[in-house]
Design an enzyme around this catalytic site. Structure first.
Site, PDB file in Angstrom:
ATOM      1  N   ASN A  35      -6.083  -3.032   2.527  1.00  0.00           N
ATOM      2  CA  ASN A  35      -6.011  -4.480   2.691  1.00  0.00           C
ATOM      3  C   ASN A  35      -7.414  -5.055   2.816  1.00  0.00           C
ATOM      4  O   ASN A  35      -8.280  -4.467   3.465  1.00  0.00           O
ATOM      5  CB  ASN A  35      -5.217  -4.843   3.945  1.00  0.00           C
ATOM      6  CG  ASN A  35      -3.735  -4.602   3.802  1.00  0.00           C
ATOM      7  OD1 ASN A  35      -3.204  -4.538   2.696  1.00  0.00           O
ATOM      8  ND2 ASN A  35      -3.052  -4.465   4.916  1.00  0.00           N
TER       9      ASN A  35
ATOM     10  N   ARG B 241       0.834  -1.212   0.000  1.00  0.00           N
ATOM     11  CA  ARG B 241       0.000   0.000   0.000  1.00  0.00           C
ATOM     12  C   ARG B 241       0.864   1.256   0.000  1.00  0.00           C
ATOM     13  O   ARG B 241       0.575   2.216  -0.711  1.00  0.00           O
ATOM     14  CB  ARG B 241      -0.961   0.000   1.188  1.00  0.00           C
ATOM     15  CG  ARG B 241      -2.031  -1.076   1.080  1.00  0.00           C
ATOM     16  CD  ARG B 241      -2.917  -1.145   2.312  1.00  0.00           C
ATOM     17  NE  ARG B 241      -2.103  -1.455   3.479  1.00  0.00           N
ATOM     18  CZ  ARG B 241      -2.291  -0.941   4.689  1.00  0.00           C
ATOM     19  NH1 ARG B 241      -3.273  -0.095   4.913  1.00  0.00           N
ATOM     20  NH2 ARG B 241      -1.508  -1.276   5.690  1.00  0.00           N
TER      21      ARG B 241
END
EC number: 3.6.1.7
Length: 90
Positions: free
Chosen positions: A38, A20
């Site tokens: 996530n 990320r």
């Protein structure tokens, strides 16, 4: 400029490897807005808004991801464009 929205599900070893963070960094380089988060199943959801050409560059990058990840597949769907101000990791 042709702005679009895109939702991508990235599969593989993509959690706990900085995926990320690196996605945010890459998106900002391409002036793409949205988020990366996530999912409980172990995948990462990436929602992007921006110029079609820049989204295409991000999709190409997401196919490989950062060196710390091992991407096994991506699923791409177009979504309505929304104006946002940044790219964040949720």
């Amino acid at each position: 400029m042709d702005n679009i929205g895109c939702k991508v599900i990235v599969s593989g070893i993509v959690q706990a490897v900085g995926f990320r963070y690196f996605t945010c960094r890459e998106a900002r380089l391409h002036y793409v807005m949205g988020h990366a988060k996530n999912l409980q199943c172990g995948d990462v959801e990436v929602v992007m808004y921006g110029p079609r050409e820049q989204i295409a560059k991000m999709l190409k990058w997401l196919e490989k991801g950062p060196k710390t990840a091992r991407v096994t597949g991506i699923t791409v769907s177009e979504i309505p464009y929304q104006k946002t101000n940044d790219f964040i990791a949720c």
